[in-house]
Design an enzyme around this catalytic site. Structure first.
Site, PDB file in Angstrom:
ATOM      1  N   HIS A  51       2.722  10.361  -2.266  1.00 40.96           N
ATOM      2  CA  HIS A  51       3.000   9.748  -1.204  1.00 40.96           C
ATOM      3  C   HIS A  51       4.399   9.154  -0.989  1.00 40.96           C
ATOM      4  CE1 HIS A  51       1.192   5.625  -2.155  1.00 40.96           C
ATOM      5  NE2 HIS A  51       2.515   5.592  -2.651  1.00 40.96           N
ATOM      6  N   GLU A  64       0.477   9.097   3.252  1.00 40.57           N
ATOM      7  CA  GLU A  64      -0.590   9.855   2.255  1.00 40.57           C
ATOM      8  C   GLU A  64      -0.628  11.066   2.572  1.00 40.57           C
ATOM      9  OE1 GLU A  64      -1.356   7.758   0.014  1.00 40.57           O
ATOM     10  OE2 GLU A  64      -1.899   5.692   0.645  1.00 40.57           O
ATOM     11  N   ASP A  86       8.271   0.661   5.018  1.00 41.15           N
ATOM     12  CA  ASP A  86       6.986   0.189   5.272  1.00 41.15           C
ATOM     13  C   ASP A  86       6.433  -1.357   4.852  1.00 41.15           C
ATOM     14  OD1 ASP A  86       7.091   0.479   2.245  1.00 41.15           O
ATOM     15  OD2 ASP A  86       5.787   2.263   2.182  1.00 41.15           O
ATOM     16  N   ASN A 129      -0.010   9.945  -6.058  1.00 37.75           N
ATOM     17  CA  ASN A 129      -0.647  11.191  -5.185  1.00 37.75           C
ATOM     18  C   ASN A 129       0.625  11.889  -4.301  1.00 37.75           C
ATOM     19  OD1 ASN A 129      -0.058   9.142  -3.415  1.00 37.75           O
ATOM     20  ND2 ASN A 129      -2.094   9.114  -2.392  1.00 37.75           N
TER      21      ASN A 129
HETATM   22  C1  GLP Z   1       3.994   2.106  -2.707  1.00 39.39           C
HETATM   23  C2  GLP Z   1       5.327   2.019  -1.904  1.00 39.39           C
HETATM   24  C3  GLP Z   1       5.947   3.286  -1.905  1.00 39.39           C
HETATM   25  C4  GLP Z   1       6.338   3.490  -3.394  1.00 39.39           C
HETATM   26  C5  GLP Z   1       4.974   3.741  -4.107  1.00 39.39           C
HETATM   27  C6  GLP Z   1       5.165   3.774  -5.820  1.00 39.39           C
HETATM   28  O1  GLP Z   1       2.974   2.742  -2.361  1.00 39.39           O
HETATM   29  N1  GLP Z   1       4.527   2.212  -0.455  1.00 39.39           N
HETATM   30  O2  GLP Z   1       7.022   3.332  -1.194  1.00 39.39           O
HETATM   31  O3  GLP Z   1       7.304   4.532  -3.774  1.00 39.39           O
HETATM   32  O4  GLP Z   1       4.289   2.369  -3.989  1.00 39.39           O
HETATM   33  O5  GLP Z   1       5.365   2.554  -6.343  1.00 39.39           O
HETATM   34  P1  GLP Z   1       5.823   2.323  -7.802  1.00 39.39           P
HETATM   35  O6  GLP Z   1       7.390   2.456  -7.677  1.00 39.39           O
HETATM   36  O7  GLP Z   1       5.491   0.857  -8.103  1.00 39.39           O
HETATM   37  O8  GLP Z   1       5.463   3.309  -8.690  1.00 39.39           O
END
Ligand code: GLP
Length: 238
Positions: free
Chosen positions: A134, A139, A68, A132
């Site tokens: 995702h 989402e 993404d 959440n």
């Molecule tokens: C973002 C990314 C996700 C990731 C998530 C969790 O939203 N788009 O791919 O898994 O954050 O982030 P973190 O690993 O910093 O908790």
């Protein structure tokens, strides 16, 4: 099939995830990797860099597709996922720039999915999980048959991300993300989660029936998922 492994800490979780990727690349130097951003995979990438520096790992024939990217900030913005990947992986290993791919609003999402397919399909998709539930930027509410597309970020994600930006009005409201169906097409998926703030999302994703309200629960329908957790993230699993 889902396999779970719980590690005592983030370091051992990251090391095990990296070993899985290294095995894959040694088995097939032409591996197609689906890459994630966020704090979770940083330890995995650090281990790949370390092995590369020691001359034990070449990624010169690996192809990558990122999950993404934000919409509405330039690619060279310090919080863009392009910059994140440069900093945490690409600047330190030998993946040729032409083999690194990101979803891009200049092209259609369908083109990105086709490009993945025409390149042979993802061998391993690396995932983190949002608080959440995702995955990528799919989402809650995202359809399980969704493909790469532009999405609106959930209010909770915008709030979670606000700490990385100087002003709250700078925080992107939209992103382009691989769809859930795109992710599920990968041959193997590894999902990593660490920290107590992920425990509820992990339990909802893997202990309840699959539901679009918890995007990561789609992984229950996949044939080869390895979930790597630290003890805190596994805290709500029975
Ligand atoms: C973002 C990314 C996700 C990731 C998530 C969790 O939203 N788009 O791919 O898994 O954050 O982030 P973190 O690993 O910093 O908790």
């Amino acid at each position: 099939m889902i396999k779970y492994t719980v590690f005592p800490d983030y370091f051992s979780l990251s090391k095990a995830a990296a070993e899985r990727i290294i095995r894959q690349i040694k088995h097939n130097p032409l591996t197609l990797l689906g890459l994630a951003t966020g704090s979770t995979p940083i330890g995995l990438y650090a281990r790949l860099i370390d092995q590369h520096r020691r001359g034990k790992l070449s990624l010169s024939r690996v192809t990558t597709f990122n999950l993404d990217e934000y919409v509405g900030i330039p690619k060279d913005h310090p919080q863009s996922y392009h910059v994140f990947m440069q900093k945490h992986l690409f600047d330190h290993v030998d993946i040729p720039p032409a083999r690194r791919h990101f979803p891009d609003t200049d092209k259609s999402g369908t083109q990105y999915d086709l490009q993945i397919m025409r390149s042979g399909g993802l061998d391993v998709q690396i995932l983190g999980i949002g608080a959440n539930g995702h995955i990528g930027f799919n989402e809650p509410g995202a359809a399980f048959d969704s493909k790469t597309r532009v999405v609106e970020l959930a209010e909770s994600t915008i709030r979670d991300n606000a700490r990385f930006f100087d002003h709250s009005d700078e925080v992107p409201r939209q992103a382009i993300t691989m769809g859930i169906a795109t992710i599920l097409q990968a041959r193997h998926i590894i999902l990593m989660a660490n920290g107590a703030n992920k425990a509820a999302a992990v339990a909802a994703a893997f202990q309840e029936r699959p539901s679009v309200n918890v995007p990561a629960s789609c992984l229950q329908t996949h044939h080869s998922v390895h979930v790597l957790l630290d003890t805190a993230a596994a805290g709500d699993l029975s």
